[in-house]
Design an enzyme around this catalytic site. Structure first.
Site, PDB file in Angstrom:
ATOM      1  N   ASN A  47       1.314   8.211 -12.518  1.00 37.06           N
ATOM      2  CA  ASN A  47       1.446   8.874 -11.311  1.00 37.06           C
ATOM      3  C   ASN A  47       2.243  10.287 -11.510  1.00 37.06           C
ATOM      4  O   ASN A  47       2.752  10.981 -10.560  1.00 37.06           O
ATOM      5  CB  ASN A  47       2.278   8.163  -9.977  1.00 37.06           C
ATOM      6  CG  ASN A  47       1.549   6.864  -9.804  1.00 37.06           C
ATOM      7  OD1 ASN A  47       0.276   6.936  -9.674  1.00 37.06           O
ATOM      8  ND2 ASN A  47       2.344   5.640  -9.727  1.00 37.06           N
ATOM      9  N   HIS A 133       0.440   1.533   2.429  1.00 43.02           N
ATOM     10  CA  HIS A 133       1.375   0.926   1.316  1.00 43.02           C
ATOM     11  C   HIS A 133       1.959  -0.468   1.701  1.00 43.02           C
ATOM     12  O   HIS A 133       2.458  -0.585   2.728  1.00 43.02           O
ATOM     13  CB  HIS A 133       2.207   1.917   0.680  1.00 43.02           C
ATOM     14  CG  HIS A 133       2.949   1.516  -0.720  1.00 43.02           C
ATOM     15  ND1 HIS A 133       4.080   1.035  -0.718  1.00 43.02           N
ATOM     16  CD2 HIS A 133       2.468   1.401  -1.876  1.00 43.02           C
ATOM     17  CE1 HIS A 133       4.374   0.643  -2.134  1.00 43.02           C
ATOM     18  NE2 HIS A 133       3.228   0.930  -2.756  1.00 43.02           N
ATOM     19  N   GLU A 178       0.221   7.059   5.404  1.00 39.60           N
ATOM     20  CA  GLU A 178       0.185   7.801   4.190  1.00 39.60           C
ATOM     21  C   GLU A 178      -0.523   9.071   4.270  1.00 39.60           C
ATOM     22  O   GLU A 178      -1.557   9.331   5.050  1.00 39.60           O
ATOM     23  CB  GLU A 178      -0.404   7.088   3.003  1.00 39.60           C
ATOM     24  CG  GLU A 178       0.630   5.849   2.739  1.00 39.60           C
ATOM     25  CD  GLU A 178      -0.273   4.904   1.748  1.00 39.60           C
ATOM     26  OE1 GLU A 178      -0.732   5.706   0.949  1.00 39.60           O
ATOM     27  OE2 GLU A 178      -0.071   3.624   1.683  1.00 39.60           O
ATOM     28  N   SER A 182      -2.617   5.756  -1.483  1.00 40.92           N
ATOM     29  CA  SER A 182      -2.324   5.645  -2.769  1.00 40.92           C
ATOM     30  C   SER A 182      -3.513   4.818  -3.858  1.00 40.92           C
ATOM     31  O   SER A 182      -3.577   4.977  -4.985  1.00 40.92           O
ATOM     32  CB  SER A 182      -1.146   4.605  -2.830  1.00 40.92           C
ATOM     33  OG  SER A 182      -1.314   3.211  -2.623  1.00 40.92           O
ATOM     34  N   ASP A 207       4.120   9.484   5.193  1.00 40.63           N
ATOM     35  CA  ASP A 207       4.456   9.033   3.706  1.00 40.63           C
ATOM     36  C   ASP A 207       3.813   9.940   2.621  1.00 40.63           C
ATOM     37  O   ASP A 207       2.664   9.840   2.518  1.00 40.63           O
ATOM     38  CB  ASP A 207       4.276   7.492   3.502  1.00 40.63           C
ATOM     39  CG  ASP A 207       4.680   7.072   2.026  1.00 40.63           C
ATOM     40  OD1 ASP A 207       4.524   7.797   0.940  1.00 40.63           O
ATOM     41  OD2 ASP A 207       5.023   5.951   1.766  1.00 40.63           O
ATOM     42  N   HIS A 210       1.998  10.706  -2.817  1.00 42.17           N
ATOM     43  CA  HIS A 210       1.234  11.018  -3.468  1.00 42.17           C
ATOM     44  C   HIS A 210       0.766  12.332  -2.993  1.00 42.17           C
ATOM     45  O   HIS A 210       0.153  13.018  -3.994  1.00 42.17           O
ATOM     46  CB  HIS A 210      -0.032  10.085  -3.301  1.00 42.17           C
ATOM     47  CG  HIS A 210       0.419   8.599  -4.118  1.00 42.17           C
ATOM     48  ND1 HIS A 210       0.348   8.443  -5.236  1.00 42.17           N
ATOM     49  CD2 HIS A 210       0.719   7.307  -3.336  1.00 42.17           C
ATOM     50  CE1 HIS A 210       0.704   7.167  -5.582  1.00 42.17           C
ATOM     51  NE2 HIS A 210       1.027   6.566  -4.164  1.00 42.17           N
ATOM     52  N   LYS A 241       6.881   9.844  -8.638  1.00 43.63           N
ATOM     53  CA  LYS A 241       5.505  10.210  -8.965  1.00 43.63           C
ATOM     54  C   LYS A 241       5.503  11.818  -9.290  1.00 43.63           C
ATOM     55  O   LYS A 241       5.898  12.087 -10.543  1.00 43.63           O
ATOM     56  CB  LYS A 241       4.570   9.955  -7.640  1.00 43.63           C
ATOM     57  CG  LYS A 241       4.960   8.646  -7.166  1.00 43.63           C
ATOM     58  CD  LYS A 241       3.694   7.534  -6.814  1.00 43.63           C
ATOM     59  CE  LYS A 241       4.042   6.529  -6.069  1.00 43.63           C
ATOM     60  NZ  LYS A 241       4.540   5.479  -6.768  1.00 43.63           N
TER      61      LYS A 241
HETATM   62  C1  LIG Z   1       2.435   5.350  -0.488  1.00 43.37           C
HETATM   63  C2  LIG Z   1       3.367   4.918  -1.233  1.00 43.37           C
HETATM   64  N1  LIG Z   1       4.720   4.751  -0.563  1.00 43.37           N
HETATM   65  C3  LIG Z   1       5.770   4.284  -1.219  1.00 43.37           C
HETATM   66  C4  LIG Z   1       5.671   3.781  -2.576  1.00 43.37           C
HETATM   67  C5  LIG Z   1       7.033   3.349  -3.312  1.00 43.37           C
HETATM   68  O1  LIG Z   1       7.718   4.281  -3.864  1.00 43.37           O
HETATM   69  P1  LIG Z   1       8.416   3.831  -5.308  1.00 43.37           P
HETATM   70  O2  LIG Z   1       7.500   3.438  -6.527  1.00 43.37           O
HETATM   71  O3  LIG Z   1       9.494   5.105  -5.379  1.00 43.37           O
HETATM   72  O4  LIG Z   1       9.081   2.540  -4.901  1.00 43.37           O
HETATM   73  C6  LIG Z   1       4.519   4.011  -3.147  1.00 43.37           C
HETATM   74  C7  LIG Z   1       4.513   3.495  -4.586  1.00 43.37           C
HETATM   75  O5  LIG Z   1       3.399   3.234  -5.187  1.00 43.37           O
HETATM   76  C8  LIG Z   1       3.595   4.434  -2.440  1.00 43.37           C
HETATM   77  O6  LIG Z   1       2.211   4.646  -3.179  1.00 43.37           O
END
Ligand SMILES: Cc1ncc(COP(=O)(O)O)c(C=O)c1O
Length: 390
Positions: A47, A133, A178, A182, A207, A210, A241
């Site tokens: 990522n 997510h 999001e 993801s 969120d 990405h 990421k």
């Molecule tokens: C949309 C989304 N939110 C939150 C997270 C969590 O992030 P972190 O890896 O910093 O815990 C991810 C990680 O894959 C994600 O894809």
């Protein structure tokens, strides 16, 4: 059943469904190459979209902060873990998100898990996209225990969301999505969501895990790219990421952030981020601003892949959906034989019968590496359609 047979049975059930997961020792060799079981492979599984995790300036900043502070925090942010580095990073992230204030969390997962319950009570209705997510899913579960009503609307379905917003009976509504999904790499309709949130006086949480660094002239994500920073109430992000580090954050208006700081349990009851990590992310943000060609290169790679595969690509995340788990595992092994590092993504990370290879692009990928990926993906596609014809 006592513990020993119960554990054995659970593992057996996973194995029968091809769902056993195991980690492998993978050594990063460069921005895009890894050593995995003695094979040098080009990875399309990271990522690190802008190739900043191992940038020389980021390494230097980490080393210098480590020399100054060691690991640093020694306690939670509210006790003594909040250093000048943490404050500088929060200020930079607030600017990146176009907001008054930001607060850091130990991870992106912990950010979602802390933020939603901090805002939820029996007068709250939460509307969450069906493909959000796992951290949002779990945050909704916690919010529900506090009396909130949780409505999962079908993926990207604005009409269903609008119906829900019109008919719920709670005093306050909150929408969470999001920006770049993801596992599918598709984009939330943020402009329509901001219209809905205004009409229904709802809070909009996006969120941008990405989207950060990937979209927006300043790297402020899809919200910046679409010009909706002001309308989005809370910008949730990760440092893990495109920013190449570890940690999470939420940015918004000062009173909202003050409430979250006082109520989000994953921020209050957890140790602050290590100082070298924070310094590394600060350097990554500076580097991304100084080297805008990284974002341009990433989008160039997306275009190259789009043309070669003749399919629309909306983000650096490209799902190659294969269906059943064994097919995805088989394709990951074939990738390895073609010199590529790709992993099989299976339930519960993705819905049943949608196991896949998840391809992610980085600014560091060369045209030759992308062409190597294309040749492999065409082989997989041909193999898959032959299987389906049988
Ligand atoms: C949309 C989304 N939110 C939150 C997270 C969590 O992030 P972190 O890896 O910093 O815990 C991810 C990680 O894959 C994600 O894809």
């Amino acid at each position: 059943m006592s513990w020993t047979p119960w554990v054995a049975l659970q593992l057996d059930l996973l194995a029968q469904r091809n769902l056993i997961r195991e980690r492998r020792i993978v050594t990063p060799l460069s921005g895009t190459e890894v050593l995995d079981r003695e094979a040098r492979l080009v990875t399309f599984s990271s990522n690190d979209y802008l190739g900043l995790a191992s940038h020389p300036d980021v390494r230097a900043a980490i080393a210098s902060a480590a020399a100054e502070y060691g690991n640093g925090p020694r306690a939670s942010p509210l006790v003594l873990g909040h250093t000048i580095y943490h404050q500088r990073l929060e200020d930079r992230l607030a600017t990146l998100a176009g907001k008054d204030r930001a607060v850091l969390f130990p991870t992106g997962f912990a950010t979602n898990l802390g933020v939603l319950p901090a805002l939820a009570d029996e007068d709250t209705a939460i509307f969450s996209d069906a493909l959000n997510h796992a951290s949002i899913v779990d945050a909704c579960r916690l919010a529900k225990r506090q009396g909130a009503e949780v409505v999962i609307y079908p993926h990207l379905d604005i009409e269903a969301l609008e119906r829900g917003l019109r008919t719920h009976r709670k005093a306050r509504a909150l929408i969470i999505t999001e920006s770049v999904f993801s596992m599918d790499g598709d984009l939330a309709p943020l402009v329509e969501l901001t219209r809905l949130k205004s009409t229904h006086d709802a809070l909009l949480l996006v969120d941008e895990s990405h989207g950060t660094g990937v979209f927006g002239k300043c790297g402020g994500g899809l919200t910046e790219h679409l010009g909706v920073q002001r309308e989005v109430d809370l910008f949730i992000g990760t440092l893990s990421k495109a920013l190449g580090g570890l940690g999470g954050f939420v940015a918004g208006a000062a009173p909202l952030i003050a409430l979250i700081l006082n109520r989000a349990r994953t921020g209050i009851f957890s140790t602050a981020l290590p100082v070298p990590v924070v310094a590394g992310v600060l350097a990554a943000i500076d580097t991304a601003a100084r080297e805008p060609e990284r974002q341009i290169k990433l989008h160039g790679g997306m275009q190259r892949l789009e043309v070669a595969l003749n399919q629309p690509i909306q983000s650096p995340i490209v799902p190659i959906v294969l269906g059943d788990e064994s097919r995805a595992l088989e394709a990951a092994e074939q990738a390895r034989q073609s010199g590529l590092h790709l992993v099989a993504i299976r339930p519960p990370t993705v819905p049943q019968h949608t196991s896949r290879l998840r391809v992610t692009l980085s600014a560091d990928h060369t045209p030759t590496q992308i062409d190597q990926l294309v040749a492999f993906l065409k082989k997989v596609r041909d193999g898959n359609s032959a299987k389906m014809r049988r």
